[in-house]
Design an enzyme around this catalytic site. Structure first.
Site, PDB file in Angstrom:
ATOM      1  N   LYS A 162       2.115  -7.656 -13.933  1.00 33.07           N
ATOM      2  CA  LYS A 162       1.064  -8.309 -13.148  1.00 33.07           C
ATOM      3  C   LYS A 162       0.080  -7.451 -14.000  1.00 33.07           C
ATOM      4  O   LYS A 162      -0.651  -6.500 -14.625  1.00 33.07           O
ATOM      5  CB  LYS A 162       1.039  -7.850 -12.026  1.00 33.07           C
ATOM      6  CG  LYS A 162      -0.200  -7.888 -10.900  1.00 33.07           C
ATOM      7  CD  LYS A 162      -0.055  -9.394 -10.771  1.00 33.07           C
ATOM      8  CE  LYS A 162      -1.343  -9.782  -9.979  1.00 33.07           C
ATOM      9  NZ  LYS A 162      -0.902 -10.305  -8.818  1.00 33.07           N
ATOM     10  N   HIS A 212      -5.970  -3.848   4.568  1.00 35.33           N
ATOM     11  CA  HIS A 212      -7.501  -3.154   5.105  1.00 35.33           C
ATOM     12  C   HIS A 212      -7.271  -3.199   5.898  1.00 35.33           C
ATOM     13  O   HIS A 212      -7.673  -3.872   7.374  1.00 35.33           O
ATOM     14  CB  HIS A 212      -8.113  -4.078   4.238  1.00 35.33           C
ATOM     15  CG  HIS A 212      -8.052  -4.822   2.733  1.00 35.33           C
ATOM     16  ND1 HIS A 212      -8.219  -3.388   1.736  1.00 35.33           N
ATOM     17  CD2 HIS A 212      -8.106  -5.125   1.785  1.00 35.33           C
ATOM     18  CE1 HIS A 212      -8.247  -4.085   0.676  1.00 35.33           C
ATOM     19  NE2 HIS A 212      -8.025  -4.645   0.432  1.00 35.33           N
ATOM     20  N   HIS A 269      -0.921 -16.776  -6.005  1.00 38.53           N
ATOM     21  CA  HIS A 269      -2.275 -17.527  -5.398  1.00 38.53           C
ATOM     22  C   HIS A 269      -3.076 -18.727  -5.541  1.00 38.53           C
ATOM     23  O   HIS A 269      -4.194 -18.296  -5.324  1.00 38.53           O
ATOM     24  CB  HIS A 269      -2.555 -16.849  -4.110  1.00 38.53           C
ATOM     25  CG  HIS A 269      -3.095 -15.261  -5.018  1.00 38.53           C
ATOM     26  ND1 HIS A 269      -4.125 -15.841  -6.308  1.00 38.53           N
ATOM     27  CD2 HIS A 269      -3.618 -13.452  -4.740  1.00 38.53           C
ATOM     28  CE1 HIS A 269      -4.624 -14.487  -6.869  1.00 38.53           C
ATOM     29  NE2 HIS A 269      -3.952 -13.059  -6.477  1.00 38.53           N
ATOM     30  N   HIS A 297      -3.055 -12.900 -12.073  1.00 37.92           N
ATOM     31  CA  HIS A 297      -4.634 -13.190 -10.533  1.00 37.92           C
ATOM     32  C   HIS A 297      -5.803 -13.691 -11.628  1.00 37.92           C
ATOM     33  O   HIS A 297      -6.107 -13.308 -12.593  1.00 37.92           O
ATOM     34  CB  HIS A 297      -4.814 -11.900 -10.863  1.00 37.92           C
ATOM     35  CG  HIS A 297      -6.404 -11.777  -9.435  1.00 37.92           C
ATOM     36  ND1 HIS A 297      -6.197 -11.802  -8.344  1.00 37.92           N
ATOM     37  CD2 HIS A 297      -7.906 -12.506  -9.744  1.00 37.92           C
ATOM     38  CE1 HIS A 297      -7.294 -11.971  -7.420  1.00 37.92           C
ATOM     39  NE2 HIS A 297      -8.106 -12.447  -8.144  1.00 37.92           N
ATOM     40  N   ALA A 356     -11.903  -7.229  -0.015  1.00 40.39           N
ATOM     41  CA  ALA A 356     -11.414  -8.243   0.011  1.00 40.39           C
ATOM     42  C   ALA A 356      -9.540  -8.549   0.183  1.00 40.39           C
ATOM     43  O   ALA A 356      -9.219  -8.591  -0.277  1.00 40.39           O
ATOM     44  CB  ALA A 356     -11.108  -9.000  -1.838  1.00 40.39           C
ATOM     45  N   ASN A 394      -1.218  -2.027  -7.483  1.00 42.06           N
ATOM     46  CA  ASN A 394      -3.405  -2.027  -7.583  1.00 42.06           C
ATOM     47  C   ASN A 394      -3.116  -1.368  -6.270  1.00 42.06           C
ATOM     48  O   ASN A 394      -3.451  -0.814  -5.013  1.00 42.06           O
ATOM     49  CB  ASN A 394      -3.918  -2.858  -7.259  1.00 42.06           C
ATOM     50  CG  ASN A 394      -3.329  -3.660  -5.359  1.00 42.06           C
ATOM     51  OD1 ASN A 394      -2.145  -3.799  -5.054  1.00 42.06           O
ATOM     52  ND2 ASN A 394      -4.724  -4.574  -5.260  1.00 42.06           N
ATOM     53  N   ARG A 452       0.434  -1.326  -0.338  1.00 45.29           N
ATOM     54  CA  ARG A 452       0.328   0.215  -0.274  1.00 45.29           C
ATOM     55  C   ARG A 452       0.864   1.327   0.203  1.00 45.29           C
ATOM     56  O   ARG A 452       1.812   1.375  -0.354  1.00 45.29           O
ATOM     57  CB  ARG A 452      -1.217   0.194   1.108  1.00 45.29           C
ATOM     58  CG  ARG A 452      -1.543  -1.334   1.551  1.00 45.29           C
ATOM     59  CD  ARG A 452      -2.313  -1.645   0.438  1.00 45.29           C
ATOM     60  NE  ARG A 452      -3.839  -2.859   0.302  1.00 45.29           N
ATOM     61  CZ  ARG A 452      -3.729  -3.550  -0.041  1.00 45.29           C
ATOM     62  NH1 ARG A 452      -3.781  -3.442  -1.278  1.00 45.29           N
ATOM     63  NH2 ARG A 452      -4.810  -4.771   0.965  1.00 45.29           N
ATOM     64  N   ASP A 463       0.818 -12.887  -0.538  1.00 41.06           N
ATOM     65  CA  ASP A 463      -0.752 -11.837  -1.158  1.00 41.06           C
ATOM     66  C   ASP A 463      -1.109 -10.584   0.405  1.00 41.06           C
ATOM     67  O   ASP A 463      -2.597 -10.918   0.361  1.00 41.06           O
ATOM     68  CB  ASP A 463      -1.870 -12.573  -1.487  1.00 41.06           C
ATOM     69  CG  ASP A 463      -2.718 -11.830  -2.164  1.00 41.06           C
ATOM     70  OD1 ASP A 463      -1.519 -10.748  -2.903  1.00 41.06           O
ATOM     71  OD2 ASP A 463      -3.787 -12.727  -2.189  1.00 41.06           O
TER      72      ASP A 463
HETATM   73  O1  DOR Z   1      -7.679 -10.488  -1.668  1.00 42.06           O
HETATM   74  C1  DOR Z   1      -7.149  -9.832  -2.054  1.00 42.06           C
HETATM   75  N1  DOR Z   1      -6.749  -8.744  -2.241  1.00 42.06           N
HETATM   76  N2  DOR Z   1      -6.541 -10.399  -3.727  1.00 42.06           N
HETATM   77  C2  DOR Z   1      -6.268  -9.094  -4.478  1.00 42.06           C
HETATM   78  O2  DOR Z   1      -5.870  -9.628  -5.188  1.00 42.06           O
HETATM   79  C3  DOR Z   1      -5.921  -7.882  -4.030  1.00 42.06           C
HETATM   80  C4  DOR Z   1      -5.758  -7.841  -2.359  1.00 42.06           C
HETATM   81  C5  DOR Z   1      -5.739  -7.001  -2.096  1.00 42.06           C
HETATM   82  O3  DOR Z   1      -4.918  -5.657  -2.852  1.00 42.06           O
HETATM   83  O4  DOR Z   1      -6.626  -6.323  -1.359  1.00 42.06           O
HETATM   84 ZN    ZN Z   2      -2.757 -10.577  -4.734  1.00 42.30          ZN
END
Ligand code: DOR
Ligand code: ZN
Length: 338
Positions: A96, A245, A169, A135, A257, A42, A18, A241
C-alpha cells in the site's frame, strides 16, 4: 430475480479494521457479510514489516478464523528489498502506497514517490508479482487531488507494465480515461463515492461523518462512477473504505477523515443495484472481478443470501463512552441477510 438473491464469496477489497476495542466492535459487521478482503495497514503503529503483518493477521484470525484477511503492507521510505522478499515469502501480496501526509496515519508514507528507492522497490514488487494499491491523491486543492495525481499513476503504470496497480477509492470521473488506457491499472469503488456528492456533506447542515478522503465530489463524478459499478466494469472491484473513527475524533478540531460504512454494506449494495435494475451484476462487482484482478485462490465457497425485507441501519455503535456513527445511520434498508 424475485425477492431473494444469493451472492457467492463476497469480498471487500479495501477496509480499515483498526485495532483493540474498535477492531472488536467493527470487525463482525465485515466478517458476517464478506468472506475476506484487503485490510489496510494504517494502524497507530503502521504495518510496515512482515512480522507486524503476520501478528495482525493472527489477531484477525483469532477473532474470526474463517475471514480471509489480505493484509496490505505499508510502503515506507525505509522498506528494504529483503523485507519485501520476506513479505512475499509469507504470502503477503499487496503493497500500500500512501503519499506522506495524504490521510489518516500516513505520516510514514512515501515522501517522494518517483525517487530511486521507491522505484527499485516497485521493480522488485513487479518481479514478485505483488499488487500495488495506491491512495492516489496530491496535496493540492481537495477537489483536484486525485486528478493532480494522475501523471504519477501514468508514470508508474508505464514504467512497470507488469505490475498490477490499483487506484483505490476512485472518486473523480477524470481518472477513468487513465484507468482504461493502461492494461495494468485497476480500481476500487466505495459505496459512498457512488451514492453521495459533496453537497450531502456540506450543502445543508455540515455532516462531519461524511468527511472522507478522497473527498466526495460532484454529482457528475458520483453518477459516472455509479454507472461503472452497476455495469461491474471488469477493472473495478468493490472496496468499501469503511473507516471507523470515534465521534469525538470526527468532531475534534483535526476532524478525522473516514466514513464507517461496514454495517449493512451488502444489503445497501443490493438495494442500490436493484433500484437501477442491475442486480445481475452485483456478483461480479463484489466478488468475481476481485478474484480475477487480484488472482485470488478462494478455497472454500461461501454464499450469503439476502431477502427483500426492511430493516434499519444502526444509529450508532457505542464504545469507550464514545460512539461510531455508521453511514446512513437510522435509515431503512430494504434487503436483509437471511
Ligand atoms: O477517509 C479516509 N479514511 N481515507 C483514507 O484514506 C484513510 C481512512 C482512515 O484510515 O480513516
Ligand atoms: Zn482507506
Amino acid at each position: 430475480m424475485g425477492d431473494i438473491i444469493t451472492i457467492k464469496n463476497p469480498l471487500d477489497m479495501h477496509l480499515h479494521l483498526r485495532e483493540g476495542e474498535i477492531l472488536e466492535a467493527v470487525f463482525p459487521y465485515t466478517y458476517e457479510r464478506f468472506i475476506g478482503g484487503v485490510v489496510m495497514p494504517n494502524l497507530s503503529i503502521p504495518i510496515s514489516n512482515t512480522q507486524l503483518a503476520l501478528d495482525y493477521q493472527h489477531t484477525l484470525k483469532t477473532l474470526n478464523p474463517s475471514f480471509l484477511p489480505l493484509i496490505a503492507l505499508y510502503l515506507t521510505d525505509t522498506l528494504t528489498q529483503a523485507e519485501l522478499h520476506k513479505a512475499h515469502h509469507h504470502g503477503l501480496k499487496i503493497l500500500k502506497l500512501y503519499p506522506k501526509g495524504a490521510t489518516t496515519n500516513s505520516q510514514n508514507g512515501v515522501s517522494e514517490i518517483l525517487n530511486p528507492h521507491t522505484l527499485e522497490l516497485l521493480e522488485e514488487a513487479q518481479k514478485l508479482e505483488m499488487i500495488l494499491s495506491i491512495h492516489a491523491e496530491s496535496n493540492g486543492y481537495s477537489l483536484d487531488r486525485e486528478y493532480e495525481f494522475l501523471p504519477i499513476i501514468e508514470e508508474l503504470a508505464s514504467s512497470f507494465p507488469k505490475l498490477k496497480i490499483i487506484i483505490e477509492h476512485l472518486s473523480d470521473h477524470r481518472s477513468i480515461e487513465v484507468l482504461e488506457k493502461h492494461a495494468n491499472l485497476f480500481a476500487t469503488l466505495t459505496l459512498h463515492h457512488i451514492t453521495l456528492s459533496l453537497d450531502d456533506m456540506l450543502g445543508g447542515g455540515l455532516k462531519p461523518h461524511l468527511f472522507c478522503k478522497p473527498i466526495l465530489k460532484t454529482p457528475k463524478d458520483r453518477d459516472t462512477l455509479l454507472s461503472l459499478a452497476l455495469q461491474a466494469h471488469p477493472k473495478i472491484s468493490f472496496g468499501s473504505d469503511s473507516a471507523p473513527h470515534l465521534e469525538s475524533k470526527k468532531l475534534s478540531p483535526s476532524g478525522s477523515a473516514g466514513i464507517f460504512s461496514a454495517p449493512m454494506l451488502l444489503e445497501q449494495l443490493c438495494e442500490l443495484f436493484e433500484k437501477h435494475n442491475a442486480l445481475e451484476n452485483l456478483q461480479a462487482f463484489v466478488s468475481d472481478n476481485a478474484i480475477k484482478n487480484y488472482n485470488l485462490d478462494i478455497k472454500s465457497e461461501k454464499t450469503i443470501t439476502l431477502q427483500k425485507k426492511s430493516q434499519s441501519i444502526p444509529l450508532e455503535i457505542s464504545l469507550q463512552q464514545d460512539r461510531i456513527i455508521p453511514l446512513n445511520a437510522g435509515m431503512s434498508c430494504n434487503w436483509k441477510i437471511i
